[in-house]
Enzyme design. Sequence first.
Site, PDB file in Angstrom:
ATOM      1  CB  THR A 123      -0.141  -3.713   6.071  1.00 43.90           C
ATOM      2  OG1 THR A 123      -1.345  -3.500   5.320  1.00 43.90           O
ATOM      3  CG2 THR A 123       0.674  -2.432   6.092  1.00 43.90           C
ATOM      4  CG  ASP A 124      -3.488  -7.245   3.156  1.00 44.02           C
ATOM      5  OD1 ASP A 124      -4.019  -6.729   4.165  1.00 44.02           O
ATOM      6  OD2 ASP A 124      -3.890  -7.025   1.996  1.00 44.02           O
ATOM      7  CB  THR A 143      -0.953   0.002   1.205  1.00 42.18           C
ATOM      8  OG1 THR A 143      -1.790  -1.158   1.145  1.00 42.18           O
ATOM      9  CG2 THR A 143      -1.840   1.230   1.219  1.00 42.18           C
TER      10      THR A 143
END
Length: 233
Positions: free
Chosen positions: A89-90, A14
Site C-alpha cells: 500500500t505504500d 503487507t
Amino acid sequence: MRSARVAVLFTGGTISMTHNGPEGTAVPTLTGREICSAVPELDEFDLQLHEFGQLPGPHMSPEIGLELALRMTQVIEEGCDGVVIAHGTDTIEETAFLLDLLHDAPTPVVLVGAMRTQDELGWDGPANLFSGCLVAVSPQARDHGIMVVMNNAIHAASEVVKTYTDSIDTFVSPETGTLGFIDRNAVTFYRRPIRRQMLAQPPRLGRVEIIYATAASDGSLIDAAVRQGYGGL
C-alpha cells in the site's frame, strides 16, 4: 456456465507479510497460493495465480512497474475476464497511475492490498482480495482503466491517495470521490473516471526528484539535484 477467469498477480506487500523478520519486523513471507487458501470465497472464480515477486511496497520502483505492466498486458492477451494485482500500500497509488498510463484494453485491472499483516487481528487482505476479484469480473468495470479497491471502495488510479499510515480506511479520492463500492458481494458504480491520460509506448525513464518548498527554503536542494544530474524536479 464457466466461472469467471481472473488472473491474479502477487507482488508482495503487507497482504503477504508476517512478523517473522529481525526483531519481529513484518516481511513478505506468504505466496499467492497461501493467501488464496485463506479465502474460500475465491473458489467461485477460476483463478490464474502468478507470483511476480515478494516485495515490500517501498521496494517498488518505476522500472519494476514497467515490468509489471508488461506482465499485466501478457496475462490479458492470454485471456481472462479481469486482472487483480496484490501490491504493497505504500506505493500502490504510484504503481496504479503508471499502469493506467499504459493500459488501453477494456479488461478491468484492480490493485488491492492490506493494511494489516496475516498474523494481526483483523487481517484485511482476504476481504480486499475477494472484493478486487468481484470488481475485476464486473461488466460495469470494463473500460474504467486501472482501479484500486480497498475497504470495499473503488477508486480510479489517477485520483486515489493514501492518507494515513495504518488506518483501514486510509484510501480516499479527495477531489472526486470514489467510483463505486462493494456491498454484500454486489458491485455498484456511481461514475466513470473523469479523465485518463494514455502513453502510446512505455516511457523512457529518467531521474526525477520531488523537493518540498517551505518558507525557509533557499534553493540549495534544487542546486544539489541539478549537480547530481536529475532530469526533472
